[in-house]
Design an enzyme around this catalytic site. Structure first.
Site, PDB file in Angstrom:
ATOM      1  N   TYR A  40       0.858  -1.184   0.000  1.00 24.36           N
ATOM      2  CA  TYR A  40       0.000   0.000   0.000  1.00 24.36           C
ATOM      3  C   TYR A  40       0.898   1.238   0.000  1.00 24.36           C
ATOM      4  O   TYR A  40       1.896   1.277  -0.694  1.00 24.36           O
ATOM      5  CB  TYR A  40      -0.965  -0.062   1.188  1.00 24.36           C
ATOM      6  CG  TYR A  40      -2.131   0.878   1.059  1.00 24.36           C
ATOM      7  CD1 TYR A  40      -2.971   0.834  -0.060  1.00 24.36           C
ATOM      8  CD2 TYR A  40      -2.406   1.810   2.052  1.00 24.36           C
ATOM      9  CE1 TYR A  40      -4.035   1.700  -0.187  1.00 24.36           C
ATOM     10  CE2 TYR A  40      -3.475   2.685   1.936  1.00 24.36           C
ATOM     11  CZ  TYR A  40      -4.285   2.632   0.809  1.00 24.36           C
ATOM     12  OH  TYR A  40      -5.327   3.497   0.681  1.00 24.36           O
ATOM     13  N   LYS A  95     -20.262 -20.900  -9.468  1.00 22.59           N
ATOM     14  CA  LYS A  95     -19.601 -20.765 -10.768  1.00 22.59           C
ATOM     15  C   LYS A  95     -18.162 -20.297 -10.563  1.00 22.59           C
ATOM     16  O   LYS A  95     -17.240 -20.760 -11.244  1.00 22.59           O
ATOM     17  CB  LYS A  95     -20.368 -19.762 -11.635  1.00 22.59           C
ATOM     18  CG  LYS A  95     -20.020 -19.793 -13.121  1.00 22.59           C
ATOM     19  CD  LYS A  95     -20.441 -21.108 -13.755  1.00 22.59           C
ATOM     20  CE  LYS A  95     -20.231 -21.144 -15.252  1.00 22.59           C
ATOM     21  NZ  LYS A  95     -21.315 -20.553 -16.022  1.00 22.59           N
ATOM     22  N   GLY A 197     -35.017 -21.451 -25.935  1.00 17.55           N
ATOM     23  CA  GLY A 197     -34.381 -20.465 -25.076  1.00 17.55           C
ATOM     24  C   GLY A 197     -32.990 -20.116 -25.558  1.00 17.55           C
ATOM     25  O   GLY A 197     -32.584 -20.469 -26.672  1.00 17.55           O
ATOM     26  N   ASN A 287     -32.420 -30.947 -17.420  1.00 17.43           N
ATOM     27  CA  ASN A 287     -31.953 -31.337 -16.087  1.00 17.43           C
ATOM     28  C   ASN A 287     -33.004 -30.984 -15.042  1.00 17.43           C
ATOM     29  O   ASN A 287     -33.673 -29.971 -15.158  1.00 17.43           O
ATOM     30  CB  ASN A 287     -30.634 -30.599 -15.749  1.00 17.43           C
ATOM     31  CG  ASN A 287     -29.423 -31.465 -16.030  1.00 17.43           C
ATOM     32  OD1 ASN A 287     -29.469 -32.669 -15.822  1.00 17.43           O
ATOM     33  ND2 ASN A 287     -28.350 -30.863 -16.502  1.00 17.43           N
TER      34      ASN A 287
END
Length: 758
Positions: A40, A95, A197, A287
């Site tokens: 920093y 994810k 879709g 699914n």
């Protein structure tokens, strides 16, 4: 497991030991004031100034180049629908976890609270300087199309909506290979797409890029066949509207060559399959349940080539085969976008990989003698370790050739090595182990099933299909704990001290007495010992009433080893017992021996322990690279402790010259291949990545594995028993539930291996 119990387990997983699934970890030193002054103020000003001069330096001085944003507004979350940004956050974190474990990509998940397309686009654009790439996730159609299109046009970093393109890329690879097996031409086949879709549209477009003809495609939505005379079609649906005068899926399937299912369960009937052409290709990817049950489909047509989205059937179309590796390749050349050329390169790489010889590690994990390209293997398995070295280079090359790479790769061999090194911290071996156990679960007797953690582990092993538990202990205590855990499965419970087990106890006692009557054992003492759970459990395995046993959670190691040694004994050809611990470290899996049995082994003993450990390593599908460790390096000390290591190595070099083993060597040299190559280039280990350490005594091995476990939080599996005639494995005192589950998987795999050998 009951629905309520599964719900509770899922909630606990996400909440404990601390909420969420990902965290930020420092990559630089921070221990001293000097470190902090560099991290920093005032040191941080220097890279800031360099970036101000040239913004491209942001890739040199910050984590931007390996950082992807997983961004969603929560409008199309899994099968849950529009549940909002906060409710979608667990999926986005998940994810991020997949990005990290499969491709070593760091992720921040970003949940945006708007359903307004323009607001969403502007939000992503404003935060994009932080990231090297954008993964759009769980955004409903048709808004998803416009959001991705605009962001790809207006940003100079890779953007991909995985819900659209992931399934398209993986299924396209599978389709290319399936068509080859069916001996059909993609330009001629009739394709039916159930679903309209984002994924269905993207699949159809990508198939066209590989040669499929739009006039040969029929797409259906919830209203039926999308025809060009239907009113109020979205632009995307209109793109795939057909002129054929048909209305239903049943009509569309007549003489079709390919069915692509991205809709809902059980919409396809056996009669529809029968109406298809010869060698039909059916990708039922809904699914959790496909458009037609896998077993029903293959029973209906023996010429069918079938894929689903499920892991319990062959040919799983799994997006994890794509997005981590596509972004990896894009980031590594600093691509400005993910274009069609890059997606097509990923498709070709995946299709090609399925035709190459499969590593033994993958065969073992999936319970196959030899996976080979064919109807049941048209796409690679998700845990194939070659994916990281095959797909990203293909994507990177396509980015370079199509002119979107800012930092081209010049040394491809070096790049491939870097990719393989990225997976050093991954625990794929553990996943493969569990998967292998599930392929052929065995009966495992848990000798301390009246302990809560042991019973929890038995419940997980049962629910996950890892093992068939046999619960040993006080029946009342086990049943009470099972009620508390909502473990309502019909599993066998045995109380060795109960009246119900008198006949079996006496039978076991007689067998034991016959074996040891000339070693001071009387029939009375044999009967008394059979009331003790570890003797009883060992006899169950000996007599074929169980395939393996797990014990040691609440008792000292020596007291558990004794009955196992007395009753089960050594395997044919084995001269001693030993143990190894499998440690999941940041550099990859490491085997450490002997961690529990031999206090001060001789040179000959060490050679034997090394041979047994090498066999165990191969059981996991790995090639052993073994360092025999010491405080000394290759003769630098003549102390007996170092000399016995040299002698053991000499024995091994004579008896097993093909084995990659060397020493004596200090641990830092063993684990630092560059340093070893520079100082000791003559060593068999030079230039090799060591995955097995043999220690000179029990002190060194036991201390080392427990240090790794506690200081580095490395997962430990073991001690894995080596040299026994039957599968029996002893836990460390107070082992965690996860450790018990892992050892159960080891016991099952051990039983599978011994069954195959016998």
């Amino acid at each position: 497991m009951s629905k309520q119990s599964k719900r509770r387990e899922a909630l606990v997983y996400h909440a404990k030991p601390k909420p969420g699934k990902i965290e930020v970890v420092p990559t630089k030193k921070y221990a001293t004031q000097r470190d902090l002054a560099l991290a920093y103020s005032p040191g941080v000003a220097e890279p800031c100034l360099e970036i101000a001069k040239n913004t491209e330096n942001v890739y040199k001085y910050t984590a931007k180049g390996n950082l992807v944003a997983v961004i969603s507004n929560g409008t199309a979350v899994l099968g849950l629908g529009n549940i909002g940004p906060e409710a979608g956050k667990p999926v986005m974190e998940g994810k991020g976890l997949l990005f990290k474990i499969f491709a070593d990509i760091d992720v921040f998940d970003i949940e945006v609270d708007t359903e307004n397309v323009e607001e969403f686009i502007q939000t992503v654009k404003k935060i994009s300087p932080t990231f090297g790439g954008i993964n759009l996730e769980d955004i409903k159609a048709p808004e998803a199309f416009e959001i991705e299109r605009r962001l790809k046009e207006e940003l100079d970093i890779p953007v991909m909506h995985d819900d659209q393109h992931g399934t398209a890329i993986i299924s396209a690879a599978a389709l290319i290979n399936a068509l080859e097996l069916a001996e059909k031409n993609i330009e001629e086949v009739q394709i039916v797409i159930s679903g309209a879709g984002a994924a269905a549209i993207s699949c159809s477009r990508l198939y066209q890029a590989f040669g499929a003809k739009r006039e040969n495609m029929v797409m259906l939505d919830s209203k039926g066949v999308i025809r060009d005379d239907r009113e109020n079609l979205t632009a995307e649906k209109a793109e795939f509207a057909t002129h054929k005068l048909i209305d239903t899926l049943e009509e569309a399937m007549v003489n079709a060559d390919v069915f692509i299912g991205l809709s809902m369960a059980d919409v396809v009937t056996p009669d529809m399959l029968i109406s298809m052409s010869a060698n039909p290709i059916v990708f039922a990817m809904a699914n959790p349940n496909p458009e037609i049950d896998y077993q029903l489909a293959i029973d209906t047509r023996d010429d069918i080539i079938m894929a689903t989205g499920r892991s319990d059937h062959p040919n799983q179309v799994n997006n994890v085969l794509g997005f981590p590796f596509i972004f990896r390749g894009a980031l590594d050349v600093r691509a400005t976008k993910i274009n069609e050329a890059m997606k097509m390169a990923a498709v070709v790489a995946l299709a090609k990989l399925a035709k190459e010889p499969v590593p033994e590690q993958v065969n073992i994990a999936y319970g196959e003698t030899r996976l080979t390209f064919g109807k049941d293997y048209i796409i690679p398995k998700p845990f194939d370790p070659r994916l990281i070295a095959e797909v990203p280079p293909a994507v990177a090359k396509a980015a370079m050739e199509s002119g979107v790479a800012k930092d081209p790769i010049t040394d491809w061999a070096k790049y491939e090595n870097e990719l393989l090194e990225r997976l050093g911290s991954d625990n794929k071996l553990l996943k493969l182990l569990i998967n292998r156990a599930k392929m052929n679960p065995k009966r495992v007797v848990f000798a301390e099933a009246d302990k809560l953690d042991v019973l929890k582990a038995a419940q997980i092993a049962y629910d996950e299909g890892i093992a068939i538990p046999i619960l040993l202990g006080r029946r009342e205590a086990i049943e009470a704990l099972m009620e508390e855990l909502e473990f309502d499965a019909d599993v066998e419970i045995i109380d060795p001290k109960s009246d119900q087990e008198v006949a079996r106890k006496n039978r076991y006692a007689k067998v034991y007495w016959e074996q040891r009557k000339r070693r001071g054992v009387t029939m009375y003492s044999a009967q008394s010992l059979m009331r003790e759970r570890n003797y009883f459990a060992a006899m169950m395995v000996n007599e074929g009433d169980a395939d393996a046993l797990i014990s040691g959670y609440s008792r000292a190691y020596p007291t558990v080893v004794r009955p196992i040694l007395e009753l089960i004994g050594l395997a044919k050809g084995a001269t001693r017992l030993a143990t190894t611990n499998l440690m999941m470290t940041q550099r990859g899996p490491m085997f450490l021996s002997d961690t529990a049995i031999n206090v001060d082994p001789s040179a000959k003993d060490l050679a034997t322990i090394t041979k047994m450990t090498a066999t165990a390593v191969k059981m996991f599908g790995l090639e052993p690279v073994i360092a025999m460790t010491s405080y000394s390096n290759f003769g630098s000390s003549n102390n007996p402790n170092a000399s016995k290591i040299r002698e053991a190595v000499s024995i091994l070099h004579r008896q097993m010259p093909e084995l990659v083993v060397d020493g004596e060597v200090q641990t830092d040299f063993a684990l630092n291949s560059d340093m070893l190559q520079e100082i000791f280039p003559f060593s068999k280990l030079a230039g090799r990545k060591v995955n097995t350490l043999i220690f000179p005594n029990l002190d060194a091995a036991n201390i080392t594995y427990k240090l790794l476990k506690e200081l580095n939080k490395a997962d430990s599996i073991g001690p894995i028993m080596l040299g026994l005639r039957k599968p029996a494995h002893i836990l460390q005192l107070g082992a965690s539930v996860d450790e018990i589950v892992n050892m159960t998987a080891i016991a099952v795999v051990d039983a599978q291996t011994k069954e195959k050998r016998d």
